[in-house]
Design a protein around this motif. Sequence first.
Motif, PDB file in Angstrom:
ATOM      1  N   LYS A  31       0.822  -1.214   0.000  1.00  0.00           N
ATOM      2  CA  LYS A  31       0.000   0.000   0.000  1.00  0.00           C
ATOM      3  C   LYS A  31       0.848   1.252   0.000  1.00  0.00           C
ATOM      4  CE  LYS A  31      -4.067  -1.912   2.208  1.00  0.00           C
ATOM      5  NZ  LYS A  31      -4.994  -1.799   3.331  1.00  0.00           N
TER       6      LYS A  31
ATOM      7  N   LEU B 173      -4.569   2.864  -3.313  1.00  0.00           N
ATOM      8  CA  LEU B 173      -5.141   1.776  -2.517  1.00  0.00           C
ATOM      9  C   LEU B 173      -5.478   2.210  -1.085  1.00  0.00           C
ATOM     10  CD1 LEU B 173      -2.799  -1.138  -3.617  1.00  0.00           C
ATOM     11  CD2 LEU B 173      -5.145  -0.714  -4.364  1.00  0.00           C
ATOM     12  N   LEU B 174      -5.076   3.393  -0.696  1.00  0.00           N
ATOM     13  CA  LEU B 174      -5.357   3.875   0.677  1.00  0.00           C
ATOM     14  C   LEU B 174      -6.792   4.362   0.829  1.00  0.00           C
ATOM     15  CD1 LEU B 174      -2.029   5.791   1.399  1.00  0.00           C
ATOM     16  CD2 LEU B 174      -2.708   3.513   2.187  1.00  0.00           C
TER      17      LEU B 174
END
Length: 75
Positions: free
Chosen positions: A67, A73-74
């Motif tokens: 991540k 993707l956070l």
Amino acid sequence: MEKFEPRIIAGDLSNEGLLKWMQEKVWAAQQLKEALSLKEHYEKALKETNERIEELTNHAALELIDKGQDPTLLR
């Protein structure tokens, strides 16, 4: 056309000794044929097993994403 039988120079072997020598050669040739057949069987099985391992490895593989490297993707 007339066929001629092979001729063997027996050296100092007796008929019995020559027969034993020929029998050992025939036995060895039969064993070699069997071993070559077995080798072919095992090589085919090994090839199939390697292909199966490759297929299963691809199916079992996980793709891990860090991540920290991908900020999208956070979310």
